[in-house]
Design an enzyme around this catalytic site. Sequence first.
Site, PDB file in Angstrom:
ATOM      1  N   ASP A  38     -47.080  13.401  82.019  1.00  0.00           N
ATOM      2  CA  ASP A  38     -48.034  12.560  81.273  1.00  0.00           C
ATOM      3  C   ASP A  38     -48.207  13.010  79.823  1.00  0.00           C
ATOM      4  O   ASP A  38     -49.057  12.488  79.100  1.00  0.00           O
ATOM      5  CB  ASP A  38     -49.391  12.561  81.985  1.00  0.00           C
ATOM      6  CG  ASP A  38     -49.998  13.952  82.077  1.00  0.00           C
ATOM      7  OD1 ASP A  38     -49.363  14.913  81.580  1.00  0.00           O
ATOM      8  OD2 ASP A  38     -51.105  14.089  82.626  1.00  0.00           O
ATOM      9  N   GLY A  39     -47.447  14.016  79.396  1.00  0.00           N
ATOM     10  CA  GLY A  39     -47.493  14.435  77.988  1.00  0.00           C
ATOM     11  C   GLY A  39     -48.355  15.656  77.728  1.00  0.00           C
ATOM     12  O   GLY A  39     -48.345  16.202  76.628  1.00  0.00           O
ATOM     13  N   GLU A  40     -49.124  16.105  78.743  1.00  0.00           N
ATOM     14  CA  GLU A  40     -49.951  17.303  78.518  1.00  0.00           C
ATOM     15  C   GLU A  40     -49.062  18.537  78.385  1.00  0.00           C
ATOM     16  O   GLU A  40     -48.044  18.660  79.066  1.00  0.00           O
ATOM     17  CB  GLU A  40     -50.918  17.505  79.698  1.00  0.00           C
ATOM     18  CG  GLU A  40     -52.035  16.491  79.730  1.00  0.00           C
ATOM     19  CD  GLU A  40     -53.049  16.771  80.832  1.00  0.00           C
ATOM     20  OE1 GLU A  40     -52.928  17.793  81.537  1.00  0.00           O
ATOM     21  OE2 GLU A  40     -53.962  15.945  80.996  1.00  0.00           O
ATOM     22  N   HIS A 131     -54.550  25.708  50.963  1.00  0.00           N
ATOM     23  CA  HIS A 131     -54.654  24.668  49.934  1.00  0.00           C
ATOM     24  C   HIS A 131     -55.724  25.037  48.902  1.00  0.00           C
ATOM     25  O   HIS A 131     -55.564  24.783  47.710  1.00  0.00           O
ATOM     26  CB  HIS A 131     -54.975  23.323  50.594  1.00  0.00           C
ATOM     27  CG  HIS A 131     -55.133  22.221  49.606  1.00  0.00           C
ATOM     28  ND1 HIS A 131     -54.120  21.837  48.755  1.00  0.00           N
ATOM     29  CD2 HIS A 131     -56.196  21.447  49.308  1.00  0.00           C
ATOM     30  CE1 HIS A 131     -54.554  20.866  47.985  1.00  0.00           C
ATOM     31  NE2 HIS A 131     -55.808  20.613  48.292  1.00  0.00           N
ATOM     32  N   ASP A 170     -51.088  18.974  38.892  1.00  0.00           N
ATOM     33  CA  ASP A 170     -52.383  18.280  39.014  1.00  0.00           C
ATOM     34  C   ASP A 170     -53.494  19.294  38.750  1.00  0.00           C
ATOM     35  O   ASP A 170     -53.239  20.500  38.670  1.00  0.00           O
ATOM     36  CB  ASP A 170     -52.547  17.572  40.370  1.00  0.00           C
ATOM     37  CG  ASP A 170     -52.401  18.504  41.567  1.00  0.00           C
ATOM     38  OD1 ASP A 170     -52.635  19.710  41.425  1.00  0.00           O
ATOM     39  OD2 ASP A 170     -52.050  18.002  42.648  1.00  0.00           O
ATOM     40  N   LYS A 193     -53.413  14.055  37.100  1.00  0.00           N
ATOM     41  CA  LYS A 193     -52.732  13.164  38.049  1.00  0.00           C
ATOM     42  C   LYS A 193     -53.691  12.126  38.619  1.00  0.00           C
ATOM     43  O   LYS A 193     -54.843  12.424  38.906  1.00  0.00           O
ATOM     44  CB  LYS A 193     -52.161  14.030  39.191  1.00  0.00           C
ATOM     45  CG  LYS A 193     -51.626  13.272  40.370  1.00  0.00           C
ATOM     46  CD  LYS A 193     -50.979  14.218  41.377  1.00  0.00           C
ATOM     47  CE  LYS A 193     -51.890  14.509  42.546  1.00  0.00           C
ATOM     48  NZ  LYS A 193     -51.264  15.338  43.585  1.00  0.00           N
ATOM     49  N   ARG A 195     -53.580   9.425  41.861  1.00  0.00           N
ATOM     50  CA  ARG A 195     -52.776   8.964  42.997  1.00  0.00           C
ATOM     51  C   ARG A 195     -53.021   7.479  43.212  1.00  0.00           C
ATOM     52  O   ARG A 195     -54.154   7.058  43.434  1.00  0.00           O
ATOM     53  CB  ARG A 195     -53.118   9.771  44.266  1.00  0.00           C
ATOM     54  CG  ARG A 195     -52.138   9.517  45.401  1.00  0.00           C
ATOM     55  CD  ARG A 195     -52.369  10.444  46.571  1.00  0.00           C
ATOM     56  NE  ARG A 195     -51.843  11.786  46.382  1.00  0.00           N
ATOM     57  CZ  ARG A 195     -50.559  12.115  46.607  1.00  0.00           C
ATOM     58  NH1 ARG A 195     -49.687  11.224  46.999  1.00  0.00           N
ATOM     59  NH2 ARG A 195     -50.173  13.352  46.416  1.00  0.00           N
ATOM     60  N   THR A 226     -45.904  13.773  43.864  1.00  0.00           N
ATOM     61  CA  THR A 226     -46.510  14.564  42.780  1.00  0.00           C
ATOM     62  C   THR A 226     -45.432  15.228  41.923  1.00  0.00           C
ATOM     63  O   THR A 226     -45.425  15.102  40.688  1.00  0.00           O
ATOM     64  CB  THR A 226     -47.451  15.645  43.389  1.00  0.00           C
ATOM     65  OG1 THR A 226     -48.448  14.982  44.155  1.00  0.00           O
ATOM     66  CG2 THR A 226     -48.095  16.510  42.314  1.00  0.00           C
TER      67      THR A 226
HETATM   68  C1  R5P Z   1     -52.698  18.175  46.228  1.00  0.00           C
HETATM   69  O1  R5P Z   1     -53.853  18.514  46.111  1.00  0.00           O
HETATM   70  C2  R5P Z   1     -51.618  19.135  46.630  1.00  0.00           C
HETATM   71  O2  R5P Z   1     -51.727  20.355  45.957  1.00  0.00           O
HETATM   72  C3  R5P Z   1     -50.256  18.541  46.395  1.00  0.00           C
HETATM   73  O3  R5P Z   1     -50.085  18.304  45.015  1.00  0.00           O
HETATM   74  C4  R5P Z   1     -50.076  17.233  47.095  1.00  0.00           C
HETATM   75  O4  R5P Z   1     -50.668  17.260  48.358  1.00  0.00           O
HETATM   76  C5  R5P Z   1     -48.612  16.905  47.207  1.00  0.00           C
HETATM   77  O5  R5P Z   1     -48.464  15.726  47.920  1.00  0.00           O
HETATM   78  P1  R5P Z   1     -47.245  14.755  47.632  1.00  0.00           P
HETATM   79  O6  R5P Z   1     -45.980  15.553  47.712  1.00  0.00           O
HETATM   80  O7  R5P Z   1     -47.365  13.721  48.696  1.00  0.00           O
HETATM   81  O8  R5P Z   1     -47.461  14.166  46.271  1.00  0.00           O
END
Ligand code: R5P
Length: 301
Positions: A38-40, A131, A170, A193, A195, A226
């Site tokens: 079942d995927g578990e 991040h 960015d 940047k 988006r 990016t």
């Molecule tokens: C954004 O805050 C991250 O540091 C990256 O710049 C971003 O997530 C890259 O995503 P993508 O390659 O889709 O532009």
Amino acid sequence: MNKRPLLFAGSSHVKLAQSVARALHISLGQMFLSQFPDGETHVQILEEVRGRDVFILQSMAGSPNHYLFELLIIADAVKRGSARSITAVIPYLGYCRQDRKDKPGVPITAKLVADVLSAAGITHLITCDLHADQVEGFFTITVDHLHCRNLLCETLKTMVKEPYIVVAPDIGSIKIGEKIAKLLNTELVVIKKERLSDCEVRGVLIGDVRGLNVFMIDDLCSTGATLVAAASLCKQEGCKKVLAAVTHGLFAQDAIQRIESSKLDSLLITDTVAAEYAPSLSIQSISVAPLLAAAISRSLP
Ligand code: R5P
């Protein structure tokens, strides 16, 4: 009692786990990992873990939901075997970009992930280039936050001999950009940047790159939008070569084709995420296995 550490590999990145095990002069721990019809996910640990320091390596890219839950299930099995400590070695910790309530009705997944790791019995986390540094504060367990910038800079120095400038693609990457510019003894230029969609961004360059080689740095590359947009902008503004370095090469959807056909001359990544694409001349990978092995060794009593 056997006091040697045990390292188990989740299914996300067995190759990296093997390299880490080699660097530690140990073999990977034996376990039976499968899925019920079942995927578990089902796991059975085939080692004596009682009283031992156990490490589980699992990266969270590609199928983050599956790999996160698999990690929790392995940790639960290890906890029920009475391990002394359980360290999750998560080279790429997914869900960290959702780290604040920036609009109504959204979750803070970085905090949720921190909480579920603890709930599963994980007592310590080793991870690379979060991040945002402050995500570390979401955890109540100890966190070893490893940085890959020295690794990336040393490799970069062997690739470019002429003057270059660091570009933060960015605003979010200004901090890492500043650190890299300092390490390389050069200046920092920033792109503002915007988006437009998941795979489309546009930007404005704040600073001058004319006649210089550009080195772009970011924590991760997902769709590649990016880096691709930043490389075009820098070339339009008269730079020479554009090299980019990111720690986590997620390469979602058709990111590889987007990068291969872009103005980027070269992309340096690490192997925090398993590569699911053919090796290419413009994308080079360096291994974080020695870094992870050293962190594991340091954390042993
Ligand atoms: C954004 O805050 C991250 O540091 C990256 O710049 C971003 O997530 C890259 O995503 P993508 O390659 O889709 O532009």
